[in-house]
Design a protein around this motif. Structure first.
Motif, PDB file in Angstrom:
ATOM      1  N   ALA A 158     -17.023   0.184   6.165  1.00  0.00           N
ATOM      2  CA  ALA A 158     -17.713   0.301   4.882  1.00  0.00           C
ATOM      3  C   ALA A 158     -16.780  -0.058   3.732  1.00  0.00           C
ATOM      4  N   ALA A 159     -15.527   0.367   3.807  1.00  0.00           N
ATOM      5  CA  ALA A 159     -14.568   0.082   2.741  1.00  0.00           C
ATOM      6  C   ALA A 159     -14.339  -1.413   2.566  1.00  0.00           C
ATOM      7  N   ALA A 160     -14.399  -2.150   3.655  1.00  0.00           N
ATOM      8  CA  ALA A 160     -14.180  -3.597   3.584  1.00  0.00           C
ATOM      9  C   ALA A 160     -15.248  -4.298   2.752  1.00  0.00           C
ATOM     10  N   ARG A 161     -16.387  -3.637   2.528  1.00  0.00           N
ATOM     11  CA  ARG A 161     -17.449  -4.218   1.709  1.00  0.00           C
ATOM     12  C   ARG A 161     -17.253  -3.943   0.216  1.00  0.00           C
ATOM     13  N   SER A 162     -16.271  -3.108  -0.108  1.00  0.00           N
ATOM     14  CA  SER A 162     -15.972  -2.797  -1.503  1.00  0.00           C
ATOM     15  C   SER A 162     -15.075  -3.886  -2.085  1.00  0.00           C
ATOM     16  N   PRO A 163     -15.393  -4.447  -3.259  1.00  0.00           N
ATOM     17  CA  PRO A 163     -14.542  -5.484  -3.847  1.00  0.00           C
ATOM     18  C   PRO A 163     -13.083  -5.054  -3.989  1.00  0.00           C
ATOM     19  N   PHE A 164     -12.873  -3.803  -4.373  1.00  0.00           N
ATOM     20  CA  PHE A 164     -11.506  -3.310  -4.557  1.00  0.00           C
ATOM     21  C   PHE A 164     -10.714  -3.359  -3.252  1.00  0.00           C
ATOM     22  N   TYR A 165     -11.293  -2.818  -2.179  1.00  0.00           N
ATOM     23  CA  TYR A 165     -10.570  -2.786  -0.904  1.00  0.00           C
ATOM     24  C   TYR A 165     -10.591  -4.139  -0.201  1.00  0.00           C
ATOM     25  N   ALA A 166     -11.597  -4.951  -0.462  1.00  0.00           N
ATOM     26  CA  ALA A 166     -11.603  -6.295   0.109  1.00  0.00           C
ATOM     27  C   ALA A 166     -10.406  -7.085  -0.404  1.00  0.00           C
ATOM     28  N   ARG A 167     -10.067  -6.930  -1.682  1.00  0.00           N
ATOM     29  CA  ARG A 167      -8.894  -7.617  -2.241  1.00  0.00           C
ATOM     30  C   ARG A 167      -7.602  -7.042  -1.692  1.00  0.00           C
ATOM     31  N   ARG A 168      -7.567  -5.719  -1.527  1.00  0.00           N
ATOM     32  CA  ARG A 168      -6.335  -5.068  -1.069  1.00  0.00           C
ATOM     33  C   ARG A 168      -6.131  -5.220   0.424  1.00  0.00           C
ATOM     34  N   GLY A 169      -7.235  -5.376   1.166  1.00  0.00           N
ATOM     35  CA  GLY A 169      -7.142  -5.398   2.620  1.00  0.00           C
ATOM     36  C   GLY A 169      -7.343  -4.003   3.173  1.00  0.00           C
ATOM     37  N   VAL A 170      -7.956  -3.904   4.332  1.00  0.00           N
ATOM     38  CA  VAL A 170      -8.305  -2.619   4.927  1.00  0.00           C
ATOM     39  C   VAL A 170      -7.571  -2.447   6.248  1.00  0.00           C
ATOM     40  N   PRO A 171      -6.958  -1.285   6.497  1.00  0.00           N
ATOM     41  CA  PRO A 171      -6.263  -1.058   7.767  1.00  0.00           C
ATOM     42  C   PRO A 171      -7.235  -0.997   8.933  1.00  0.00           C
ATOM     43  N   ALA A 172      -6.707  -1.147  10.140  1.00  0.00           N
ATOM     44  CA  ALA A 172      -7.559  -1.190  11.327  1.00  0.00           C
ATOM     45  C   ALA A 172      -7.840   0.186  11.907  1.00  0.00           C
ATOM     46  N   ASP A 173      -6.926   1.142  11.687  1.00  0.00           N
ATOM     47  CA  ASP A 173      -7.066   2.452  12.333  1.00  0.00           C
ATOM     48  C   ASP A 173      -6.251   3.489  11.574  1.00  0.00           C
ATOM     49  N   ARG A 174      -6.145   4.706  12.164  1.00  0.00           N
ATOM     50  CA  ARG A 174      -5.410   5.790  11.512  1.00  0.00           C
ATOM     51  C   ARG A 174      -3.940   5.444  11.331  1.00  0.00           C
ATOM     52  N   ALA A 175      -3.349   4.771  12.316  1.00  0.00           N
ATOM     53  CA  ALA A 175      -1.938   4.396  12.197  1.00  0.00           C
ATOM     54  C   ALA A 175      -1.723   3.467  11.007  1.00  0.00           C
ATOM     55  N   GLY A 176      -2.633   2.516  10.838  1.00  0.00           N
ATOM     56  CA  GLY A 176      -2.513   1.617   9.699  1.00  0.00           C
ATOM     57  C   GLY A 176      -2.781   2.324   8.381  1.00  0.00           C
ATOM     58  N   LEU A 177      -3.665   3.298   8.410  1.00  0.00           N
ATOM     59  CA  LEU A 177      -3.981   4.050   7.202  1.00  0.00           C
ATOM     60  C   LEU A 177      -2.771   4.834   6.716  1.00  0.00           C
ATOM     61  N   ALA A 178      -1.917   5.277   7.633  1.00  0.00           N
ATOM     62  CA  ALA A 178      -0.748   6.078   7.261  1.00  0.00           C
ATOM     63  C   ALA A 178       0.200   5.314   6.345  1.00  0.00           C
ATOM     64  N   ASP A 179       0.231   3.979   6.448  1.00  0.00           N
ATOM     65  CA  ASP A 179       1.112   3.168   5.614  1.00  0.00           C
ATOM     66  C   ASP A 179       0.371   2.486   4.474  1.00  0.00           C
ATOM     67  N   TYR A 180      -0.889   2.807   4.314  1.00  0.00           N
ATOM     68  CA  TYR A 180      -1.724   2.142   3.320  1.00  0.00           C
ATOM     69  C   TYR A 180      -1.433   2.712   1.936  1.00  0.00           C
ATOM     70  N   PRO A 181      -1.418   1.884   0.883  1.00  0.00           N
ATOM     71  CA  PRO A 181      -1.153   2.422  -0.459  1.00  0.00           C
ATOM     72  C   PRO A 181      -2.241   3.391  -0.904  1.00  0.00           C
ATOM     73  N   MET A 182      -1.831   4.398  -1.643  1.00  0.00           N
ATOM     74  CA  MET A 182      -2.794   5.379  -2.128  1.00  0.00           C
ATOM     75  C   MET A 182      -3.689   4.768  -3.212  1.00  0.00           C
ATOM     76  N   THR A 183      -4.918   5.245  -3.246  1.00  0.00           N
ATOM     77  CA  THR A 183      -5.844   4.891  -4.315  1.00  0.00           C
ATOM     78  C   THR A 183      -5.673   5.912  -5.433  1.00  0.00           C
TER      79      THR A 183
END
Length: 417
Positions: free
Chosen positions: A24-49
């Motif tokens: 669902a996040a990948a459909r958001s313009p904001f996160y589409a530009r930033r890129g979306v992680p694939a799983d929880r491990a990727g989310l751990a290194d993802y920049p905070m909103t």
């Protein structure tokens, strides 16, 4: 609470929903530009909103559905001057209402529920309203940002309607009590139908919570959340505030050291797992909190949270909760319900509203308690913080009118409030 019995099972439940959220996040313009992680491990290194991200994306930069699917639009109560928008679909609202309704005292069709938080653009009033209606209760929409709802009218509604449940800021319950006393009513005696006070929206120390419960002779049930997220935590029968970790991922960020973990003390970071309209990944709420994972007598397998406030007091390292605990540790007979404090150099200035005959004792005891607890210079003085007129007055409210009789005061023709 739920069909899981261990924190491991809770984590598996989170992972099962996380993939849908990331899609669902990948459909958001904001996160589409930033890129979306694939799983929880990727989310751990993802920049905070951040809140700055939300302001920059105003109004619909985080929208992940077609505008036609939206049910409501909201804005936070922030004071920066730049709005942060939040929006929800009808399905989002099913989740919002269910989380808020998780009250251990229960909300039932026989209840009359007075909602005394803002409606307007904030979510708080609408959230309680929707949750209460989902459980069949009668809602009294007593908005607290309206001139049409002075404290005198709140007291009348509480008494005449036999209100059983209320939803408000903790401070509002003390304002009702002060207004009741001025009107010759006894908060703990003259409102016999009141069975619980639901509160949220500001830090609440154990001492102030106990004082409110004693004044009204009713349990105080705390709620924690935000306009951007809805309810994030609720209170169990043993008085602990538990995070709804089956509906969101929670982290604690220490802005000084940079440490991020699932527990400890720092600022709250949340990833709501059930959001269609506006997915949020690692949203930094900026509230100072402490999260612990431990068994609770209530049996809820959910982490516990203490909400400490949003900002430290100057450079003293104090939170509002730190000081409030000592203010409300003063003896109840002193009548202290309202206070304020600010830093002055390396010290703290506190003002309290206290019964005249106890002023000397109250100011001395509080000065000594705060000084001993925090090792700082403290000045304490008695002051009038809530004028009686604000508790007893009933401002004139009128509908738009243009035609007046010969004896009418037509200077009020444009006085539409």
């Amino acid at each position: 609470m739920g069909d899981w019995s261990t924190f491991g099972e809770l984590a598996a439940r989170q992972d099962a929903q996380l993939g849908r959220l990331l899609t669902a996040a990948a459909r958001s313009p904001f996160y589409a530009r930033r890129g979306v992680p694939a799983d929880r491990a990727g989310l751990a290194d993802y920049p905070m909103t951040t809140k700055a991200d939300l302001r920059a994306a105003y109004p619909f930069g985080l929208l992940a559905v077609d505008r036609r699917e939206l049910a409501t639009y909201h804005e936070s109560s922030g004071s920066s001057g730049v709005p942060t928008a939040s929006y929800y679909t009808a399905d989002d609202w099913l989740d919002l209402a269910e989380r808020y309704a998780r009250k251990h005292v229960g909300i039932f069709p026989a209840d009359t529920f007075l909602v005394r938080t803002p409606y307007a653009l904030m979510i708080t009033g609408h959230l309680a309203h929707a949750a209460a209606r989902s459980r069949g209760a009668t809602v009294v929409p007593a908005d607290n940002r309206s001139l049409a709802m002075p404290y005198a009218k709140v007291l009348r509604l509480l008494q005449d309607l036999g209100v059983t449940l209320t939803w408000s800021l903790p401070t509002d319950t003390l304002l009702w009590a002060a207004a009741a006393e001025l009107a010759g009513r006894r908060p703990g005696k003259d409102f016999p139908h009141l069975r619980a006070l639901f509160v949220g929206g500001e830090p609440l120390s154990p001492a102030r919570r106990d004082r409110i419960a004693a004044i009204w002779d009713a349990p105080v049930v705390e709620e924690y959340g935000a306009t951007e997220t809805g309810s994030l935590a609720g209170e169990c029968p043993h008085g602990r505030l538990h995070l709804w970790a089956d509906r969101a991922l929670f982290e604690v960020h220490d802005p000084v050291t940079g440490r991020i973990g699932r527990d400890g003390r720092g600022q709250l970071v949340v990833t709501p797992l059930y959001r269609e309209a506006m997915p949020l990944l690692r949203y930094a709420i900026e509230d100072d909190v402490e999260i612990t994972y431990a068994d609770c007598p209530c049996g809820w397998v959910l982490p516990a949270i203490r909400v400490l406030g949003r900002a430290h007091t100057g450079t003293l390292g104090l939170t509002q909760t730190d000081v409030e605990q000592l203010v409300f540790a003063l003896p109840a007979e002193y009548g202290v319900m309202f206070w304020r404090a600010r830093t002055e150099g390396a010290g703290l200035r506190i003002e309290i509203e206290v019964a005249p005959r106890y002023r000397q004792a109250a100011t001395r005891e509080l000065r000594e308690a705060v000084g001993a607890a925090f090792g700082i210079d403290v000045s304490v003085r008695a002051a009038t913080l809530v004028p009686a007129a604000s508790l007893t007055g009933e401002p004139e409210v009128m509908k738009p009118r243009a035609l007046f009789g010969a004896g009418d005061n037509w200077d009020k023709a444009l006085n539409y409030y």
